[in-house]
Design a protein around this motif. Structure first.
Motif, PDB file in Angstrom:
ATOM      1  N   THR A 300     -47.011 -17.175  17.846  1.00  0.00           N
ATOM      2  CA  THR A 300     -46.281 -15.939  18.145  1.00  0.00           C
ATOM      3  C   THR A 300     -46.714 -15.376  19.490  1.00  0.00           C
ATOM      4  OG1 THR A 300     -46.204 -15.532  15.778  1.00  0.00           O
ATOM      5  CG2 THR A 300     -45.583 -13.706  17.201  1.00  0.00           C
ATOM      6  N   VAL A 375     -42.977 -10.785  11.485  1.00  0.00           N
ATOM      7  CA  VAL A 375     -43.066 -12.253  11.458  1.00  0.00           C
ATOM      8  C   VAL A 375     -44.314 -12.719  10.728  1.00  0.00           C
ATOM      9  CG1 VAL A 375     -44.337 -12.345  13.664  1.00  0.00           C
ATOM     10  CG2 VAL A 375     -43.061 -14.352  12.907  1.00  0.00           C
ATOM     11  N   GLY A 376     -44.270 -13.946  10.232  1.00  0.00           N
ATOM     12  CA  GLY A 376     -45.479 -14.611   9.748  1.00  0.00           C
ATOM     13  C   GLY A 376     -45.506 -14.823   8.258  1.00  0.00           C
ATOM     14  N   GLU A 377     -44.890 -13.951   7.501  1.00  0.00           N
ATOM     15  CA  GLU A 377     -44.824 -14.099   6.053  1.00  0.00           C
ATOM     16  C   GLU A 377     -43.697 -13.180   5.584  1.00  0.00           C
ATOM     17  OE1 GLU A 377     -48.021 -12.043   4.096  1.00  0.00           O
ATOM     18  OE2 GLU A 377     -48.644 -11.194   5.985  1.00  0.00           O
ATOM     19  N   THR A 378     -43.359 -13.320   4.317  1.00  0.00           N
ATOM     20  CA  THR A 378     -42.273 -12.509   3.778  1.00  0.00           C
ATOM     21  C   THR A 378     -42.674 -11.041   3.762  1.00  0.00           C
ATOM     22  OG1 THR A 378     -41.650 -14.358   2.404  1.00  0.00           O
ATOM     23  CG2 THR A 378     -40.804 -12.215   1.741  1.00  0.00           C
ATOM     24  N   ASP A 400     -36.564  -8.966  10.912  1.00  0.00           N
ATOM     25  CA  ASP A 400     -37.477  -9.936  10.295  1.00  0.00           C
ATOM     26  C   ASP A 400     -37.148 -11.313  10.862  1.00  0.00           C
ATOM     27  OD1 ASP A 400     -39.119 -11.425   8.687  1.00  0.00           O
ATOM     28  OD2 ASP A 400     -38.218 -10.802   6.780  1.00  0.00           O
ATOM     29  N   THR A 401     -38.152 -11.956  11.460  1.00  0.00           N
ATOM     30  CA  THR A 401     -37.903 -13.226  12.163  1.00  0.00           C
ATOM     31  C   THR A 401     -38.630 -14.364  11.470  1.00  0.00           C
ATOM     32  OG1 THR A 401     -39.816 -12.945  13.612  1.00  0.00           O
ATOM     33  CG2 THR A 401     -37.752 -11.960  14.349  1.00  0.00           C
ATOM     34  N   TRP A 402     -37.909 -15.391  11.105  1.00  0.00           N
ATOM     35  CA  TRP A 402     -38.548 -16.575  10.501  1.00  0.00           C
ATOM     36  C   TRP A 402     -38.615 -17.707  11.515  1.00  0.00           C
ATOM     37  CZ3 TRP A 402     -37.586 -21.688  10.199  1.00  0.00           C
ATOM     38  CH2 TRP A 402     -38.466 -22.433   9.400  1.00  0.00           C
ATOM     39  N   TRP A 403     -39.792 -18.274  11.644  1.00  0.00           N
ATOM     40  CA  TRP A 403     -39.966 -19.470  12.476  1.00  0.00           C
ATOM     41  C   TRP A 403     -41.351 -20.036  12.262  1.00  0.00           C
ATOM     42  CZ3 TRP A 403     -42.764 -19.066  17.438  1.00  0.00           C
ATOM     43  CH2 TRP A 403     -43.271 -17.792  17.687  1.00  0.00           C
ATOM     44  N   GLN A 404     -41.731 -21.041  13.037  1.00  0.00           N
ATOM     45  CA  GLN A 404     -43.003 -21.751  12.833  1.00  0.00           C
ATOM     46  C   GLN A 404     -43.569 -22.236  14.170  1.00  0.00           C
ATOM     47  OE1 GLN A 404     -41.215 -25.030  10.532  1.00  0.00           O
ATOM     48  NE2 GLN A 404     -42.242 -24.199   8.725  1.00  0.00           N
ATOM     49  N   THR A 405     -44.843 -22.626  14.144  1.00  0.00           N
ATOM     50  CA  THR A 405     -45.457 -23.240  15.334  1.00  0.00           C
ATOM     51  C   THR A 405     -44.577 -24.403  15.803  1.00  0.00           C
ATOM     52  OG1 THR A 405     -47.610 -22.704  14.389  1.00  0.00           O
ATOM     53  CG2 THR A 405     -47.593 -24.286  16.206  1.00  0.00           C
ATOM     54  N   ASP A 487     -41.002 -24.650   3.589  1.00  0.00           N
ATOM     55  CA  ASP A 487     -40.830 -23.318   3.013  1.00  0.00           C
ATOM     56  C   ASP A 487     -39.766 -23.328   1.914  1.00  0.00           C
ATOM     57  OD1 ASP A 487     -42.579 -22.318   4.857  1.00  0.00           O
ATOM     58  OD2 ASP A 487     -41.321 -20.610   5.399  1.00  0.00           O
ATOM     59  N   ILE A 499     -36.873 -15.797   2.274  1.00  0.00           N
ATOM     60  CA  ILE A 499     -37.953 -16.786   2.286  1.00  0.00           C
ATOM     61  C   ILE A 499     -38.869 -16.528   1.092  1.00  0.00           C
ATOM     62  CG2 ILE A 499     -39.859 -17.784   3.626  1.00  0.00           C
ATOM     63  CD1 ILE A 499     -37.106 -18.088   4.990  1.00  0.00           C
ATOM     64  N   ARG A 502     -44.472 -20.856   1.181  1.00  0.00           N
ATOM     65  CA  ARG A 502     -44.744 -22.290   1.377  1.00  0.00           C
ATOM     66  C   ARG A 502     -44.644 -23.027   0.051  1.00  0.00           C
ATOM     67  NH1 ARG A 502     -44.909 -24.046   6.623  1.00  0.00           N
ATOM     68  NH2 ARG A 502     -45.789 -25.912   5.672  1.00  0.00           N
ATOM     69  N   LYS A 508     -51.222 -18.652   3.760  1.00  0.00           N
ATOM     70  CA  LYS A 508     -51.005 -17.671   4.810  1.00  0.00           C
ATOM     71  C   LYS A 508     -51.969 -16.518   4.554  1.00  0.00           C
ATOM     72  CE  LYS A 508     -48.171 -18.783   7.930  1.00  0.00           C
ATOM     73  NZ  LYS A 508     -47.682 -17.947   8.978  1.00  0.00           N
ATOM     74  N   ARG A 513     -52.177 -19.235   9.410  1.00  0.00           N
ATOM     75  CA  ARG A 513     -51.877 -20.448   8.652  1.00  0.00           C
ATOM     76  C   ARG A 513     -53.136 -21.293   8.471  1.00  0.00           C
ATOM     77  NH1 ARG A 513     -46.916 -24.108  10.829  1.00  0.00           N
ATOM     78  NH2 ARG A 513     -47.541 -26.081   9.927  1.00  0.00           N
TER      79      ARG A 513
HETATM   80  O1  PRX Z   1     -44.127 -19.948   5.670  1.00  0.00           O
HETATM   81  C1  PRX Z   1     -43.458 -19.528   6.833  1.00  0.00           C
HETATM   82  C2  PRX Z   1     -44.187 -18.329   7.401  1.00  0.00           C
HETATM   83  O2  PRX Z   1     -45.068 -18.832   8.380  1.00  0.00           O
HETATM   84  C3  PRX Z   1     -44.989 -20.254   8.442  1.00  0.00           C
HETATM   85  C4  PRX Z   1     -45.241 -20.722   9.842  1.00  0.00           C
HETATM   86  O3  PRX Z   1     -46.532 -20.390  10.211  1.00  0.00           O
HETATM   87  P1  PRX Z   1     -46.990 -20.526  11.722  1.00  0.00           P
HETATM   88  O4  PRX Z   1     -46.665 -21.881  12.209  1.00  0.00           O
HETATM   89  O5  PRX Z   1     -48.417 -20.092  11.793  1.00  0.00           O
HETATM   90  O6  PRX Z   1     -46.080 -19.513  12.506  1.00  0.00           O
HETATM   91  C5  PRX Z   1     -46.108 -18.156  12.163  1.00  0.00           C
HETATM   92  C6  PRX Z   1     -45.339 -17.343  13.152  1.00  0.00           C
HETATM   93  C7  PRX Z   1     -44.056 -17.869  13.614  1.00  0.00           C
HETATM   94  C8  PRX Z   1     -43.604 -20.547   7.939  1.00  0.00           C
HETATM   95  O7  PRX Z   1     -43.499 -21.884   7.500  1.00  0.00           O
HETATM   96  N1  PRX Z   1     -43.259 -17.379   8.021  1.00  0.00           N
HETATM   97  C9  PRX Z   1     -43.069 -17.178   9.335  1.00  0.00           C
HETATM   98  N2  PRX Z   1     -42.195 -16.165   9.532  1.00  0.00           N
HETATM   99  C10 PRX Z   1     -41.815 -15.726   8.310  1.00  0.00           C
HETATM  100  C11 PRX Z   1     -42.487 -16.507   7.348  1.00  0.00           C
HETATM  101  N3  PRX Z   1     -42.294 -16.324   6.030  1.00  0.00           N
HETATM  102  C12 PRX Z   1     -41.437 -15.364   5.648  1.00  0.00           C
HETATM  103  N4  PRX Z   1     -40.761 -14.566   6.516  1.00  0.00           N
HETATM  104  C13 PRX Z   1     -40.926 -14.697   7.851  1.00  0.00           C
HETATM  105  N5  PRX Z   1     -40.284 -13.907   8.682  1.00  0.00           N
END
Ligand code: PRX
Length: 633
Positions: A300, A375-378, A400-405, A487, A499, A502, A508, A513
């Protein structure tokens, strides 16, 4: 037409965001990404082709284009925004602050790029950066990128052992660090941790920034002070025209095995993806003060403290210290002091502040805020509403933004002013992203695993040194090459995504992570431990905390002291964030006949829930014995 909900947020300012027709238009995702790449990013030489999928999942984007992300983050802003503040830096001590203009940042990056060159750092060399949240961390990253070196930022909270593993695995040539930084009024002695790490690996040079002036040991011929290295060097440095696919950084993240994965991102596509998501999801405007509270040691921070906002030429705020130090209103006082307009943080922080109480917010004028992100979890609807009400005064949309590394950029999030919000839902995929949910058989479903059906520019390109794991772990082997996120998610009747969390053995903890296997590996490396299993137990503030079940070797007896030693051991092996909240000493772990630990059962025991089917266990009596150990605590 998008459906309108009663819980609509009144958000009108949509200076740069497109209209809702973009969702339809962007279904033709290659045309969409092509137009973004051409209109938003400057290329030294145009690309010939948008994508090459012939070697999927090793996709390549913007073929033969020449680009450099630092040109887009710095050089192109100098003429129009040279005097604009690029970084507002607030140290943990209140009197320590800095305002850095785009021109100054450009000059500092150039000078440090020249400095890296004098150390012999060349294109594709890896530089590990291990620092606290100071502007020089950004300078070091951009300096690497400018000369085509690859940065590998390691989160400052990781231990010397974790750092040495990452230095080794990435084959780093140099380390950039600092004497120390402040956290809760104390000095974290960063250089000392680096020295310890370098007992287990070697690099040619260590550059040390002087920040707090604590005593440090400088090794002759290897260590050099940042300011001495820069002496007499020019503040101009040619921006290397690199191939679009030139590596930009490696960032280690946790997976289902003990070994962290080195996720690789590249200049061209990552620039395109982080730029447009930052611009549209946060509705960036010229006068914004954008504050993403993430540490740069995580993705992030890479994408939305550094590259996305700087590519858009906005003012970024960086804060060195703890959120609630010296008082629980520290963040709110910073928002007021600097007139922060966009605030992006994690649910764990929101829950923490909810608990501390609204009075700490009410002391401050937060009227500068116009948009909130998470961001990062629900985020549960209750925390969403609290954030909306008390931080955003019911004026600011909560995005609320969902994404990953691995995804590099935001994949699912509302577009402010366009997408109606539902508390707790990440809403809809970003334009140009085709997202689905699959059941266990791989068929589309309304509940199951979240999958991505198309390649996207900011996608990771590989796992450092482990292309087989890259192919096997994430992608289907059919012609479609579907990306499996790990996820669980569900889609409601309006097509909105929720979401669940995991579905693999990834935890988390406060949004960070961590892999169960990683913590288990740390425990097992202690001489007293024969076997270990780690599960993530739900926690009111942190989201999840690790809890460990440990089988001791014959000559060791369970004791309170041993539990303490093991916790310290995990802290030394990985870092404080990985330390189990509780360690249970058990005689055996629940395993299947083929020897696989069934963590699901341990989690159910820990939570005091129904244990479910145990017939697959090799020895069903194990369960009762573990329940007894737990009951005795
Ligand atoms: O499980 C999801 C959760 O964070 C995971 C990715 O972790 P990381 O690679 O450390 O990146 C975190 C920041 C982008 C995902 O597989 N996650 C991320 N955003 C959300 C989320 N779970 C729920 N809602 C979100 N907005």
């Amino acid at each position: 037409m998008l459906k309108k909900f009663s819980e609509n947020d009144l958000y009108e300012a949509k200076e740069y965001t497109p209209g809702e027709e973009i969702y339809e238009e962007a279904l033709d995702y290659l045309t969409f990404w092509d137009s973004v790449a051409k209109s938003e990013i400057e290329w030294f030489e145009p690309y010939r082709e948008i994508i090459y999928s012939g070697n999927a999942p090793f996709y390549r984007w913007f073929l033969d284009g020449k680009v450099n992300i630092t040109h887009n983050c710095l050089d192109r802003h100098i003429e129009s925004k040279g005097d604009k503040t690029a970084i507002i830096w607030q140290g943990e001590p209140e009197n320590e602050k800095e305002m850095i203009t785009y021109r100054e940042l450009y000059q500092r990056v150039c000078r440090f790029a020249n400095a890296l060159r004098t150390l012999g750092v060349q294109e594709e060399d890896v530089v590990t950066i291990y620092m606290g949240m100071v502007p020089e961390l950004v300078v070091a990253m951009l300096a690497c990128a400018r000369i085509g070196a690859i940065h590998n930022v390691v989160f400052g909270g990781f231990s010397s052992k974790a750092l040495s593993e990452r230095i080794n695995d990435s084959d780093a040539k140099a380390v950039v660090t600092m004497d120390g930084y402040y956290r809760r009024g104390e000095v974290i002695e960063t250089k000392r941790i680096v020295d310890k790490a370098l007992e287990a690996c070697s690099v040619e040079s260590v550059v040390v920034l002087e920040r707090v002036g604590n005593d440090v040991n400088m090794v002759d011929g290897r260590d050099i002070w940042w300011h001495e290295l820069e002496e007499g060097l020019a503040d101009e440095c040619e921006c290397k025209a690199l191939d679009s696919e030139h590596p930009l950084f490696i960032l280690y993240t946790s997976g289902t095995t003990g070994k962290p994965k080195g996720v690789l991102h590249v200049h061209g596509g990552y620039n395109v993806g982080t730029h447009i998501t930052a611009k549209w999801v946060f509705d960036l405007k010229d006068g914004d003060v954008f504050w993403c509270t993430a540490d740069i040691g995580w993705i992030t921070g890479h994408s939305y403290v550094v590259y996305g906002p700087l590519s858009n030429g906005v003012t970024v705020l960086m804060y060195e210290g703890a959120p609630d130090y010296p008082q629980p209103d520290r963040w709110w006082s910073i928002i007021e002091q600097y007139g922060v307009t966009i605030f992006y943080t994690a649910p764990t922080a929101i829950r923490h502040f909810m608990k501390l109480g609204e009075e700490w917010l009410e002391m401050h004028d937060l009227s500068s805020l116009r948009l909130l992100g998470t961001v990062g979890e629900t985020i549960d609807p209750e925390a969403w509403r609290w954030y909306h009400k008390y931080v955003g005064s019911e004026r600011c949309p909560v995005i609320d933004t969902w994404w990953q590394t691995e995804t590099g950029m935001i994949i699912i999030a509302p577009l402010p002013g366009i997408t109606e919000l539902k508390p707790g839902s990440v809403t809809l995929p970003f334009p140009g992203m085709l997202v689905e949910i699959h059941d266990e058989k791989g068929n589309p479903a309304d509940i199951g695993e979240l999958v991505i059906m198309n390649p996207w520019p900011a996608m990771f390109r590989d796992l450092r040194g482990d292309p087989r794991r890259f192919v096997k772990q994430y992608w289907t082997s059919d012609g479609k090459r579907t990306y499996y996120t790990g996820d669980g998610a569900r889609r409601d009747e309006d097509g909105y995504y929720w979401i669940i969390g995991r579905i693999d053995e990834v935890l988390k903890v406060s949004g960070h992570r961590l892999g169960s296997a990683e913590i288990e590996g740390a425990l097992v490396s202690h001489e007293a431990v024969s076997e270990a299993a780690v599960v993530g137990k739900p926690h009111e503030i942190k989201g999840e905390v690790p809890v460990a079940f440990v089988v001791l070797k014959k000559s060791y007896e369970p004791s309170v002291e041993l539990e303490k030693y093991l916790k310290t051991h995990v802290k030394n092996e990985i870092g404080s964030i990985a330390v189990p909240e509780k360690i249970y000493f058990v005689e055996q772990l629940p395993k299947t006949r083929s020897g696989k630990i069934v963590r699901r059962i341990l989690l159910a025991i820990e939570k005091g829930e129904e244990i479910g089917d145990i017939t697959t266990l090799e020895d069903v009596t194990v369960v009762e014995r573990i329940v007894n150990v737990k009951g005795a605590k």
